[in-house]
Design a protein around this motif. Structure first.
Motif, PDB file in Angstrom:
ATOM      1  N   MET A 117       3.016 -54.125  89.370  1.00  0.00           N
ATOM      2  CA  MET A 117       1.626 -54.267  88.907  1.00  0.00           C
ATOM      3  C   MET A 117       1.528 -55.238  87.733  1.00  0.00           C
ATOM      4  N   ILE A 118       2.543 -55.240  86.874  1.00  0.00           N
ATOM      5  CA  ILE A 118       2.533 -56.190  85.746  1.00  0.00           C
ATOM      6  C   ILE A 118       2.498 -57.622  86.290  1.00  0.00           C
ATOM      7  N   ILE A 119       3.341 -57.893  87.293  1.00  0.00           N
ATOM      8  CA  ILE A 119       3.383 -59.259  87.850  1.00  0.00           C
ATOM      9  C   ILE A 119       2.043 -59.578  88.514  1.00  0.00           C
ATOM     10  N   ASN A 120       1.552 -58.637  89.312  1.00  0.00           N
ATOM     11  CA  ASN A 120       0.272 -58.865  89.991  1.00  0.00           C
ATOM     12  C   ASN A 120      -0.863 -59.085  88.985  1.00  0.00           C
ATOM     13  N   ALA A 121      -0.852 -58.312  87.913  1.00  0.00           N
ATOM     14  CA  ALA A 121      -1.931 -58.418  86.927  1.00  0.00           C
ATOM     15  C   ALA A 121      -1.839 -59.756  86.180  1.00  0.00           C
ATOM     16  N   LEU A 122      -0.629 -60.131  85.797  1.00  0.00           N
ATOM     17  CA  LEU A 122      -0.483 -61.405  85.069  1.00  0.00           C
ATOM     18  C   LEU A 122      -0.860 -62.594  85.955  1.00  0.00           C
ATOM     19  N   ASN A 123      -0.649 -62.448  87.268  1.00  0.00           N
ATOM     20  CA  ASN A 123      -0.973 -63.525  88.219  1.00  0.00           C
ATOM     21  C   ASN A 123      -2.401 -63.452  88.741  1.00  0.00           C
ATOM     22  N   SER A 124      -3.162 -62.441  88.300  1.00  0.00           N
ATOM     23  CA  SER A 124      -4.413 -62.097  89.000  1.00  0.00           C
ATOM     24  C   SER A 124      -5.560 -63.081  88.817  1.00  0.00           C
ATOM     25  N   GLY A 125      -5.454 -63.978  87.837  1.00  0.00           N
ATOM     26  CA  GLY A 125      -6.590 -64.873  87.558  1.00  0.00           C
ATOM     27  C   GLY A 125      -7.457 -64.357  86.432  1.00  0.00           C
ATOM     28  N   THR A 158      10.812 -63.865  82.723  1.00  0.00           N
ATOM     29  CA  THR A 158      11.857 -63.743  83.757  1.00  0.00           C
ATOM     30  C   THR A 158      11.585 -62.610  84.739  1.00  0.00           C
ATOM     31  N   ILE A 159      10.484 -61.920  84.577  1.00  0.00           N
ATOM     32  CA  ILE A 159      10.250 -60.729  85.408  1.00  0.00           C
ATOM     33  C   ILE A 159      10.144 -61.098  86.890  1.00  0.00           C
ATOM     34  N   SER A 160      10.793 -60.278  87.734  1.00  0.00           N
ATOM     35  CA  SER A 160      10.619 -60.442  89.185  1.00  0.00           C
ATOM     36  C   SER A 160      10.753 -59.066  89.817  1.00  0.00           C
ATOM     37  N   PHE A 161      10.304 -58.970  91.051  1.00  0.00           N
ATOM     38  CA  PHE A 161      10.372 -57.685  91.739  1.00  0.00           C
ATOM     39  C   PHE A 161      10.562 -57.936  93.224  1.00  0.00           C
ATOM     40  N   HIS A 162      11.510 -57.225  93.816  1.00  0.00           N
ATOM     41  CA  HIS A 162      11.745 -57.372  95.246  1.00  0.00           C
ATOM     42  C   HIS A 162      11.222 -56.141  95.967  1.00  0.00           C
ATOM     43  N   ASP A 163      10.153 -56.310  96.719  1.00  0.00           N
ATOM     44  CA  ASP A 163       9.614 -55.209  97.520  1.00  0.00           C
ATOM     45  C   ASP A 163      10.421 -55.192  98.814  1.00  0.00           C
ATOM     46  N   GLN A 164      11.372 -54.248  98.887  1.00  0.00           N
ATOM     47  CA  GLN A 164      12.318 -54.249 100.005  1.00  0.00           C
ATOM     48  C   GLN A 164      11.613 -53.954 101.327  1.00  0.00           C
ATOM     49  N   ALA A 165      10.655 -53.000 101.277  1.00  0.00           N
ATOM     50  CA  ALA A 165       9.978 -52.609 102.517  1.00  0.00           C
ATOM     51  C   ALA A 165       9.272 -53.813 103.145  1.00  0.00           C
ATOM     52  N   ARG A 166       8.672 -54.648 102.310  1.00  0.00           N
ATOM     53  CA  ARG A 166       7.923 -55.797 102.837  1.00  0.00           C
ATOM     54  C   ARG A 166       8.720 -57.090 102.777  1.00  0.00           C
ATOM     55  N   ASN A 167       9.932 -56.983 102.258  1.00  0.00           N
ATOM     56  CA  ASN A 167      10.768 -58.150 102.025  1.00  0.00           C
ATOM     57  C   ASN A 167       9.984 -59.267 101.314  1.00  0.00           C
ATOM     58  N   ARG A 168       9.365 -58.850 100.189  1.00  0.00           N
ATOM     59  CA  ARG A 168       8.558 -59.809  99.442  1.00  0.00           C
ATOM     60  C   ARG A 168       9.041 -59.851  97.994  1.00  0.00           C
ATOM     61  N   VAL A 169       9.189 -61.055  97.490  1.00  0.00           N
ATOM     62  CA  VAL A 169       9.638 -61.193  96.102  1.00  0.00           C
ATOM     63  C   VAL A 169       8.446 -61.592  95.233  1.00  0.00           C
ATOM     64  N   TYR A 170       8.263 -60.865  94.140  1.00  0.00           N
ATOM     65  CA  TYR A 170       7.169 -61.138  93.212  1.00  0.00           C
ATOM     66  C   TYR A 170       7.709 -61.869  91.985  1.00  0.00           C
ATOM     67  N   LYS A 171       7.038 -62.953  91.626  1.00  0.00           N
ATOM     68  CA  LYS A 171       7.416 -63.723  90.420  1.00  0.00           C
ATOM     69  C   LYS A 171       6.157 -64.182  89.710  1.00  0.00           C
ATOM     70  N   LEU A 172       6.303 -64.606  88.460  1.00  0.00           N
ATOM     71  CA  LEU A 172       5.119 -65.060  87.707  1.00  0.00           C
ATOM     72  C   LEU A 172       4.687 -66.448  88.160  1.00  0.00           C
ATOM     73  N   ASN A 173       3.363 -66.661  88.207  1.00  0.00           N
ATOM     74  CA  ASN A 173       2.807 -68.002  88.435  1.00  0.00           C
ATOM     75  C   ASN A 173       3.006 -68.848  87.168  1.00  0.00           C
ATOM     76  N   ASP A 174       2.678 -70.144  87.289  1.00  0.00           N
ATOM     77  CA  ASP A 174       2.776 -71.005  86.102  1.00  0.00           C
ATOM     78  C   ASP A 174       1.747 -70.574  85.052  1.00  0.00           C
ATOM     79  N   GLN A 175       0.555 -70.221  85.536  1.00  0.00           N
ATOM     80  CA  GLN A 175      -0.492 -69.808  84.591  1.00  0.00           C
ATOM     81  C   GLN A 175      -0.706 -68.299  84.713  1.00  0.00           C
ATOM     82  N   THR A 176      -0.632 -67.613  83.596  1.00  0.00           N
ATOM     83  CA  THR A 176      -0.783 -66.151  83.647  1.00  0.00           C
ATOM     84  C   THR A 176      -1.809 -65.676  82.621  1.00  0.00           C
ATOM     85  N   ALA A 177      -2.241 -64.423  82.815  1.00  0.00           N
ATOM     86  CA  ALA A 177      -3.161 -63.800  81.851  1.00  0.00           C
ATOM     87  C   ALA A 177      -2.423 -63.577  80.533  1.00  0.00           C
ATOM     88  N   LYS A 178      -3.195 -63.511  79.443  1.00  0.00           N
ATOM     89  CA  LYS A 178      -2.600 -63.195  78.138  1.00  0.00           C
ATOM     90  C   LYS A 178      -2.389 -61.678  78.058  1.00  0.00           C
TER      91      LYS A 178
END
Ligand SMILES: CC(=O)SCCNC(=O)CCNC(=O)[C@H](O)C(C)(C)COP(=O)(O)OP(=O)(O)OC[C@H]1O[C@@H](n2cnc3c(N)ncnc32)[C@H](O)[C@@H]1OP(=O)(O)O
Ligand SMILES: O=CC(=O)O
Ligand SMILES: [Mg+2]
Length: 567
Positions: A117-125, A158-178
């Motif tokens: 959720m941290i990665i999703n929120a920082l990338n959320s726009g 450096t935060i990342s997350f590997h969702d094994q069930a969906r085989n999806r890797v989450y990483k930060l975008n270049d531009q993130t929320a403060k």
């Protein structure tokens, strides 16, 4: 990090116990984990201990003052503006200039300190992400420590997350929320860390560990030379803001950074605090970036403050919205106060979230969110909260359409008209009816929320709405109030009075309904029965418990090596 380098650590004071390297007088009773040990370093724990030692008596005094105020209200007194601080309210002063990095806060997303959720929120726009150790987090040892690990990785980039069930890797975008971080309220202890034989203050642990490990990287990567940034919850008086201000100054001194680097937005989410908004900003004037309308805790606080006032009973929870006179007055006065002092006036959280499986219902929910946000931006709020990434585009559109290219409305929406708002406006009893469905919904939601909280989840979707500790508190205290005063459910034409028999039947029937809705298997494996027991006790106790989560916390404390988990 500056603190250790400045000779802050005393190697002679080191004691390695249960894997953690502990300073004198500090005992960590939570599980050992190699990842947690990178957060619970000797230096960082010493920093937290220093904060605890300097401020514990101030905190105890502030909590005693809360008790005294409660006794005053219980004897029939009403909260109001303090004549002794009129000079602060009437004086001409402003807070320090807003740091450029957070001048534009038109949409902020909030969420627990969970990795994905941290990665999703920082990338959320969103412009800002408020990472929550409070209403949205169940404060188990695992959640708190993993949260600190996650935030450190997020600030380092450096935060990342590997969702094994969906085989999806989450990483930060270049531009993130403060990033803003919300530590727990003053009242909550951290029972896994003892300092000089007493549980540490929860918020000093959250603040201290996060600040210690992140201030330098944050100022470099996120804050443009300022920061870190915080949200401060559930304060009832400016003396509590003064403690935070002193904590910030001590942290700045110890880190060797400029005074006024740390910035915080205070949630005005207790009824007594609405009469202290100028005073709170004044205490934090070098460290403030505004106030926020924490509407859900505010409603909870209205019931709590008037627990001994049977003439001020609330209607069904769903009817206590921002259009009620006392809620509108609170939001208007907050905007006027913030803009007069040169800082952001942030709006609150709409409870609706996207509904995936029903387009019609989803559209209706989005319309309600947009209406709420339109009211906020037109009233003069500079930004607002979103509970879910799916809500950011519609909310952003509402704010863009109304604010254009201006980052905020501090200088354009002074709201001088709100200077006439009175104590009566702020206390006006909300209108509406009480119904059996209101009692049932409070019970069904309260039990399910608590069951989730006991198993480590602090914010959940229930009946297409976001529920967290603040919304669940409303359900609890409203049931307590209706039972205490045997109120008549006047909204459905039957004139039934709420009493213990009726409530007992409602709990039983709602538990059957919950079992049906979640399925037998999940019901058996979950903590629904324990939740029902805790919730029922809290709704029926003669004296209202101050917080739902204080008693419930004893159920999630796990000491290692195994010992008493009671505070
Ligand atoms: C009163 C107050 O204090 S309000 C502030 C405190 N409360 C909060 O912060 C609540 C935050 N919101 C949430 O926790 C969640 O949105 C909930 C519990 C309300 C709903 O959760 P769910 O139903 O699981 O959401 P849903 O399944 O639609 O999520 C879809 C995606 O959005 C992500 N998401 C949902 N909410 C958030 C959020 N707030 N932040 C970041 N990501 C989020 C999910 O992680 C998921 O990501 P994925 O597709 O990569 O797996
Ligand atoms: O923290 C926010 C609230 O509404 O409560
Ligand atoms: Mg709150």
């Amino acid at each position: 990090m500056g603190l250790g380098i400045n000779g802050y650590t005393s190697p002679a004071a080191r004691k390695i116990t249960g894997g953690y390297d502990l300073p004198e007088g500090v005992d960590v009773r939570g599980r050992y984990d190699d990842e947690f040990a990178k957060i619970l370093t000797n230096d960082a724990l010493l920093f937290v201990a220093e904060l605890q030692r300097e401020f514990r008596n101030h905190i105890k005094y502030a909590m005693e003052c809360r008790k005294e105020a409660k006794m005053r209200y219980n004897r029939g007194g009403l909260p109001g503006f303090d004549p002794a601080t009129r000079y602060v309210r009437e004086g001409e002063w402003t807070c320090a200039a807003v740091p450029p990095a957070v001048a534009d806060r038109r949409v902020e997303i909030t969420g627990p300190v969970e990795r994905k959720m941290i990665i999703n929120a920082l990338n959320s726009g969103a412009k800002v992400f408020m990472a929550d150790f409070e209403d949205a987090l169940s404060p188990s040892w695992e959640n708190l420590m993993r949260g600190q690990v996650n935030l450190k990785d997020a600030v380092d980039g450096t935060i990342s997350f590997h969702d094994q069930a969906r085989n999806r890797v989450y990483k930060l975008n270049d531009q993130t929320a403060k990033l803003f971080v919300r530590p727990r309220g003053w009242h909550l202890p951290e029972a896994h860390i003892f300092i000089d034989g007493e549980p540490a203050t929860g918020c000093l642990v959250d603040f201290g560990l996060y600040f210690y490990h992140n201030f330098a990287a944050f100022r470099r990567n996120q804050g443009g030379g300022f920061g870190p940034f915080f949200y401060l919850p559930k304060m009832e008086h400016s003396r509590e803001a003064r403690i935070w201000n002193n904590v910030f100054e001590k942290a700045e001194r110890m880190a060797g950074i400029e005074r006024g680097s740390i910035r915080a937005t205070v949630l005005i989410e207790t009824l007594p605090a609405v009469f202290q908004m100028d005073e709170i900003l004044y205490e934090l004037r070098d460290h403030s970036v505004g106030l926020n309308c924490g509407r859900w805790d505010y409603i909870f606080s209205y019931v709590k403050t008037f627990q001994a006032h049977p003439d001020r009973l609330l209607p069904d929870r769903v009817q206590v919205g921002m259009s009620q006179h006392f809620m509108r007055s609170y939001s208007d006065l907050l905007i006027r106060t913030c803009h007069r002092r040169g800082v952001h006036a942030m709006g609150g959280m709409a409870a609706q979230i996207p509904i995936r499986d029903d387009p019609g219902a989803n559209e209706a929910a989005m319309e309600l969110v947009k209406k709420d946000k339109l009211r906020e931006v037109r009233a003069g709020h500079d930004g607002t909260w979103s509970a879910h990434p799916g809500l950011i585009p519609p909310i952003m559109e509402v704010f863009n359409n109304n604010m254009g290219n201006s980052p905020h409305q501090i200088h354009t929406m002074k709201r001088e008209d709100a200077s006439t708002i009175t104590e009566e406006d702020l206390l006006q009893i909300p209108r509406g009816a009480r119904t059996m469905e209101g009692l049932r919904l409070n019970t069904r939601v309260g039990i399910q929320y608590l069951a989730a909280w006991l198993t480590g989840t602090g914010s959940v979707p229930l009946y297409n709405l976001m529920e967290d500790a603040a919304t669940a508190e409303i359900s609890r205290v409203q049931n307590w109030q209706w039972l205490k005063y045997g109120v008549e459910l006047n909204g459905d034409g039957f004139g039934v009075k709420v009493n213990l028999d009726l409530f007992g039947r409602v709990v039983e029937e709602e538990m059957t309904r919950i079992e049906k809705e979640v399925g037998k298997e999940k019901f058996k494996k979950g903590m629904y029965k324990e939740a029902s027991k805790i919730f029922t006790r809290q709704c029926t106790t003669p004296m209202l418990d101050d917080f739902l989560t204080l008693d419930a916390y004893n159920h999630i404390v796990i000491h290692r090596p195994k010992g008493s988990s009671k505070l």
